[in-house]
Structures are given as structure tokens and as C-alpha cells.
Design a protein around this motif. Structure first.
Motif, PDB file in Angstrom:
ATOM      1  N   VAL B 127      35.789  37.797  54.737  1.00 53.60           N
ATOM      2  CA  VAL B 127      36.703  38.747  54.100  1.00 53.60           C
ATOM      3  C   VAL B 127      38.143  38.282  54.305  1.00 53.60           C
ATOM      4  O   VAL B 127      38.960  38.262  53.368  1.00 53.60           O
ATOM      5  N   LEU B 128      38.454  37.876  55.552  1.00 54.74           N
ATOM      6  CA  LEU B 128      39.789  37.349  55.829  1.00 54.74           C
ATOM      7  C   LEU B 128      40.080  36.144  54.943  1.00 54.74           C
ATOM      8  O   LEU B 128      41.170  35.996  54.390  1.00 54.74           O
ATOM      9  N   GLY B 132      42.955  35.858  52.245  1.00 49.93           N
ATOM     10  CA  GLY B 132      43.925  34.770  52.333  1.00 49.93           C
ATOM     11  C   GLY B 132      44.012  34.001  51.028  1.00 49.93           C
ATOM     12  O   GLY B 132      45.101  33.646  50.557  1.00 49.93           O
ATOM     13  N   TYR B 133      42.853  33.793  50.407  1.00 48.28           N
ATOM     14  CA  TYR B 133      42.823  33.084  49.132  1.00 48.28           C
ATOM     15  C   TYR B 133      43.640  33.837  48.087  1.00 48.28           C
ATOM     16  O   TYR B 133      44.502  33.271  47.414  1.00 48.28           O
ATOM     17  N   VAL B 134      43.374  35.143  47.996  1.00 45.05           N
ATOM     18  CA  VAL B 134      44.058  35.951  46.981  1.00 45.05           C
ATOM     19  C   VAL B 134      45.549  36.047  47.282  1.00 45.05           C
ATOM     20  O   VAL B 134      46.399  35.844  46.406  1.00 45.05           O
ATOM     21  N   ILE B 152      45.289  32.057  58.189  1.00 42.58           N
ATOM     22  CA  ILE B 152      44.093  32.914  58.157  1.00 42.58           C
ATOM     23  C   ILE B 152      43.258  32.719  59.427  1.00 42.58           C
ATOM     24  O   ILE B 152      42.800  33.693  60.045  1.00 42.58           O
ATOM     25  N   LEU B 153      43.097  31.473  59.856  1.00 44.86           N
ATOM     26  CA  LEU B 153      42.359  31.243  61.103  1.00 44.86           C
ATOM     27  C   LEU B 153      43.076  31.898  62.283  1.00 44.86           C
ATOM     28  O   LEU B 153      42.447  32.485  63.176  1.00 44.86           O
ATOM     29  N   LEU B 221      37.872  28.813  55.737  1.00 45.82           N
ATOM     30  CA  LEU B 221      38.473  27.549  55.311  1.00 45.82           C
ATOM     31  C   LEU B 221      38.017  27.169  53.903  1.00 45.82           C
ATOM     32  O   LEU B 221      38.766  26.585  53.123  1.00 45.82           O
ATOM     33  N   LEU B 222      36.744  27.532  53.576  1.00 44.91           N
ATOM     34  CA  LEU B 222      36.254  27.259  52.228  1.00 44.91           C
ATOM     35  C   LEU B 222      37.186  27.892  51.203  1.00 44.91           C
ATOM     36  O   LEU B 222      37.407  27.354  50.123  1.00 44.91           O
TER      37      LEU B 222
END
Lengths: 278, 296
Positions: B127-128, B132-134, B152-153, B221-222
Motif C-alpha cells: 500500500v505504501l 508512493g507511486y501515485v 517510501i522505504l 520498490l516494484l
């Protein structure tokens, strides 16, 4: 030598010369004075109406049963209680005539001048040498090579130097309990205090260590003024000039130690010093 | 006298209970040690026979080639997480343990802050990653790159670090603090020179777990780091970055034996990396704790 013996200066004259030379002569005779001191935690009154003078260079013993308020009193003198929740005080404590709570009294300087030794030895988790100089470093009293001098002087002063001189970088926790307490004393002395507050300093120590701490306390006066909380009545008799007896939140009686132990004015004092009350 | 002895349970029964408890704790330990050994051995046994040192010095080419870019990428990400999450987490822990004002009933303060930390810890990593992607990769136009990956990490592991720092600080003996206070040290000086020193093992442990988690994480990370066959560049954004877990995951799902070799190589490097981290940090801690009360 004979010339000195033949001198016809009277003892009174010597005394008057010494008084003029006394570096502390100009300073107030009482280092600490408490007036109308009431202490409480929340709604609970701990101590009320303490008026007391602590003359320079003397040892004062604070005795009384557990819960009588003597430790709270002691910890008030260097403001260790201020951060305790619900602590309130009325009246005043003056260090050389200036209130310890006044705005121009710097708290850190107060604690430098009024040092403290705790019931249990509490060396910091650093080497023996770093322990001795920790306070001196924090106050910027010494740095670099000077720290070595401070460490040696203070360790000699407490009689620990010969025991630890080859292991100054060792952990203090390898020392015995008594040695740890002496180390804490050296640490307290290294910031150059005028008053030392001692909270049952020997209650966690064996008789031999107790004896060496007591001997040391006597040697520290009259350069320092000591205030000692103790449950050990023998200790109070042995080391102190004056004694204060606390009972149920009141300063019941105070005076010269000999008088207080031999001719107590109050019944409770008599019962306590004679071991009839614990 | 008889009354007293009879009030105790029988010796044989006490002995039985003692050994039963011992067996239970041992079984629990086995439950932890077993899988750990099995996993490590599984990786080693499959990776070592095909191991070539050139893996460390060759760039990857899709599902074949080496892992140099991924090793460097993972190290860069870990250093970034150590800097960002380490400072944020330790400072948060210090605030919660030392600075947040206590509540009226005397309990530790900072309730809402602590709740926020716990909530963050409870988020699934994927979810994080998606958030983060968005928010970072798309809305801020950073694309798949190093900065969103680190952020994000870090967000993910900050709770571990904050929690372990806070509890380590709370366990520092009051005697140290009082001693420092009575010597006239300022709160900051005593924190730096006395309190933090004694809390260090706990803090380092938290940092370690955080780093290991960050190094071994895949899902966030993906979504944020992307993938590339080239070495990390100096730019924080707009350039995708490789990491080891990507190859562990993607190459293992490929139908070629060569890809599986790379996958196990990546896993082995990761294991060695984490173990090295553990050993080094233990050595550091042992060195700084040689004057502590528990280390005589």
C-alpha cells in the motif's frame, strides 16, 4: 624551633590574624539558609516550616524515620525536586544569601556549587577517568591534558588513585561498591563544589568502605560544607557537627550533635536516638 | 514444621514442570532457528555450485548477465534509508521518550504522535509502495527513481527505529540521569554524553532491523524504483534504479535455468549483506559498551 616557642603572641592575637587572612572571611557565615520552607507533592504535605542555617565548613546530619521528609528536604537544596510532578514549595532556600529559585540564579551553576552523592553508587557508563572528569568537562572547567591532572588530583583526594591508576580506561563497574562510591565522590568534587549533599552515602556499602568514606567526609571539611542524610545513628554521631531530627514532616529538633544525642529536648528525639523508634 | 513442607508441591512434580517449561522454550527456539537455517542453507546450496565472481562485476542484461547494477543499487538505497529513516526515526524516538511532556496522570506523553507511528507501522508495504507511486512518481513527475524508493522505504521502517529508540531510552537507568543532572549538566549534554551512550545497543538494533527490512523489501520498490540494466546515476529522480530483490523475484519466475542462477545469486548476496551488517554492528556495539554496567 625554640625561637617559636618563646614567642609571646597570645592565642587571641593569632586568632585575630587568622580571621583577617581567612579567604572566606568576607562571605556570609551560613552557606545555606532555609526560611519557612514548606514542601509538598500535590496535596500531600511533606515538610513544613523548616528554618535552618548551615554554617560554612560544617557537617550536618539529617536523621529521622523513613518518610519523615529528610530526603525530600535534601533534594530540594539543589532543586532536584523541581521536575518531580506536583512538587510545590513555599518559603525559601538561600545559597549565600541569594534564593536558589531567583531568576538570576543559574540552575547549572547552582548544581555545580551544590553537589550531590547518591545512596547507590551511580558511575556513568564510561571509563573510570571519563567518569571523574565528566562534570568538569561539561562545565568547561578543564580540557585536553588538564583533564588528566583533574582526574589524578581528585582520585588522590578520595584515596582511590593507587587502586585505579593502572586501569583508568577500565569500566567503573569492575570496581567494588565502595570504590564506585568514592569514584562518584571524586566526580562530584571535580566540579569544585562548595556544598555536598549526601543521601545515605554509605547505606549500600560494607563497614570498611563506610569507614573510609566517613574519614574522607571529615577531611573534606572545613573546605566544604556537607549535609548528610543517614539512617545510621552511629554515623551521625561520628561525623557530624550538627544534627537535624525530622519526624512526620516536621523538623522536630536541631542542634550540636553531642547535645542532640545526649540531652534531647523533645521526647520523640529521645526515643529515636535511643533506638526506641525506627 | 510438617505444615510448611506440605504446603509446597512435591519435588518430582516441580522437577517435571521445570523440565516441561524448558522443553517448551527450546521448541519455540527451534521454530525460529529451523526455518532460518533452512532458508539460508537452501539459498547457499543452490547458489554456490553455480557461483561466479564475475556476477559482482558484470551488468545485467535482462534475465541474464551479472548483478553489479543491482548490488550497487541496493547499497545506495540502504545508505539512503539509513540517512533518512535513521535520522527521522532516532529523532522521533528521542522526542517520544525524552521531550514529549508527560500527561496529567504521570504517564508518558506524546500519545497522538505514538499512535501515528503505530498506524504507519501497520500499513502493508505494498500500500505504501502504491501510494508512493501515485504521489511521488506520477503526481510529482519523479518517475521510477531513487528518491521515491528511499522515501517510501524510509516511511516503512521509521516506526521500527522510533520504537526501538524510544524503548532503549526508557530503559536507561534513572541513576544515570540523576547523576548527570546533579553534576549540573544540561539536558542536552547529558542526553548526548550519558543517556544515548547507554541506549546505543537498542538504537543500533532498531537501525539494523530497519536496514535489513529495507534491503530485503520488494513490493514498495516494484512501484517506485523501477528496473534498469545500468548502474545507478547521481540523479535522485527520473532515473530508474536496480535492486537485488527485483532479480530474486523476476528471474525466479522466468522459465530459463540461467535466470534461476541469477536469482539465487541475488538471494545469496542479499543474505551475505545482511549477515555482514549484523556482525559489524555487533562489533561496534561491543566496543562502545565496554564500560557499561552489564559488560564487565
Amino acid at each position: 624551633m625554640d625561637e617559636f616557642r618563646k614567642t609571646d603572641i597570645s592565642p587571641d592575637e593569632i586568632k585575630s590574624v587568622l580571621e583577617v587572612l581567612d579567604p572566606d572571611g568576607e562571605r556570609p557565615r551560613n552557606v545555606i539558609t532555609t526560611s519557612g520552607l514548606n514542601l509538598r507533592f500535590g496535596d500531600q504535605q511533606i515538610l513544613s516550616g523548616v528554618n535552618m542555617d548551615f554554617p560554612r565548613g560544617t557537617i550536618t546530619a539529617l536523621i529521622g524515620p523513613t518518610g519523615s521528609g529528610k530526603s525530600t528536604f535534601l533534594r530540594t537544596l539543589n532543586r532536584m525536586n523541581d521536575k518531580v510532578r506536583g512538587f510545590r514549595h513555599e518559603g525559601d532556600v538561600a545559597l549565600e544569601g541569594r534564593s536558589i529559585w531567583s531568576s538570576d540564579q543559574d540552575l547549572l551553576d547552582l548544581r555545580r556549587r551544590v553537589g550531590m552523592l547518591f545512596q547507590r553508587p551511580n558511575p556513568f557508563p564510561m571509563s573510570i577517568k571519563d567518569n571523574v572528569v565528566a562534570g568538569a568537562k561539561a562545565h568547561g572547567i578543564a580540557k585536553g591534558k588538564q583533564l588528566d591532572v583533574v582526574a589524578e588530583t581528585r582520585l588522590r583526594e578520595v584515596g582511590l588513585w593507587d587502586a585505579v591508576k593502572d586501569r583508568l580506561n577500565d569500566s567503573p563497574y569492575r570496581l567494588s561498591g565502595g570504590q564506585q562510591q568514592l569514584l562518584c565522590l571524586a566526580r562530584a568534587l571535580a566540579v569544585g563544589p562548595e556544598v555536598l549533599l549526601l543521601d545515605e552515602p554509605t547505606s549500600a556499602l560494607d563497614p570498611l568502605s563506610t569507614e573510609s568514606v566517613e574519614r574522607l567526609l571529615r577531611e573534606l571539611t572545613p573546605a566544604l560544607t556537607l549535609i548528610v542524610v543517614t539512617h545510621n545513628l552511629g554515623q551521625a554521631r561520628r561525623v557530624s557537627d550538627n544534627t537535624m531530627f525530622f519526624y512526620e514532616g516536621k523538623l522536630v529538633e536541631h542542634g550540636a550533635t553531642n547535645d542532640l544525642f545526649n540531652q534531647p529536648r523533645e521526647t520523640n528525639t529521645a526515643r529515636y536516638v535511643n533506638g526506641l523508634m525506627g | 514444621m510438617t505444615i510448611v513442607t506440605q504446603s509446597y508441591p512435591k519435588t518430582s512434580w516441580r522437577r517435571f514442570k521445570a523440565s516441561a517449561f524448558r522443553v517448551m522454550t527450546l521448541l519455540a527456539l527451534l521454530f525460529v532457528v529451523g526455518p532460518a537455517l533452512w532458508l539460508v542453507l537452501g539459498v547457499v546450496v543452490r547458489a554456490v555450485p553455480n557461483w561466479k565472481w564475475s556476477v559482482l562485476t558484470t551488468l545485467s542484461q535482462g534475465t541474464s548477465g551479472g548483478l553489479e547494477n543491482a548490488v550497487v543499487g541496493t547499497l545506495v538505497i540502504m545508505v539512503g534509508v539509513l540517512l533518512v529513516a535513521g535520522s527521522v526515526g532516532v529523532l522521533t524516538g528521542i522526542h517520544l521518550a525524552e521531550l514529549a511532556p508527560a500527561r496529567k496522570n504521570g504517564k508518558a506523553g506524546g500519545g497522538l504522535f505514538r499512535l501515528a507511528v503505530d498506524v504507519l507501522a501497520g500499513f502493508p508495504s505494498i500500500v505504501l509502495g502504491y501510494a508512493g507511486y501515485v504521489a511521488l512518481c506520477v503526481a510529482l513527475h519523479w518517475g521510477f527513481s531513487l528518491l521515491p524508493a528511499i522515501l517510501i522505504l524510509s516511511l516503512m521502517v521509521v516506526p521500527y527505529i522510533a520504537k526501538s529508540t524510544e524503548s532503549a531510552l526508557r530503559q536507561v537507568p534513572t541513576a544515570y540521569r540523576e547523576g548527570a543532572e546533579a553534576l549540573g549538566m544540561t539536558a542536552g549534554y547529558s542526553l548526548r554524553k550519558v543517556v544515548l551512550k547507554s541506549a546505543l545497543p537498542g538504537i543500533v538494533t532498531g537501525l539494523l532491523i530497519a536496514l535489513a527490512v529495507a534491503g530485503g523489501e520488494t513490493a514498495p520498490l516494484l512501484y517506485t524504483a523501477g528496473a534498469t540494466n545500468s548502474l545507478p546515476s547521481w540523479s535522485l529522480v527520473h532515473h530508474p534504479i536496480s535492486y537485488l530483490t527485483y532479480y530474486v523475484w523476476t528471474d525466479y519466475n522466468q522459465p530459463s535455468a540461467q535466470a534461476h542462477v541469477v536469482s539465487y545469486d541475488a538471494a545469496l548476496i542479499l543474505v551475505v549483506l545482511v549477515l555482514t551488517l549484523l556482525v559489524v554492528s555487533r562489533l561496534v556495539v561491543a566496543r562502545t559498551q565496554r564500560h557499561s554496567e552489564s559488560f564487565r
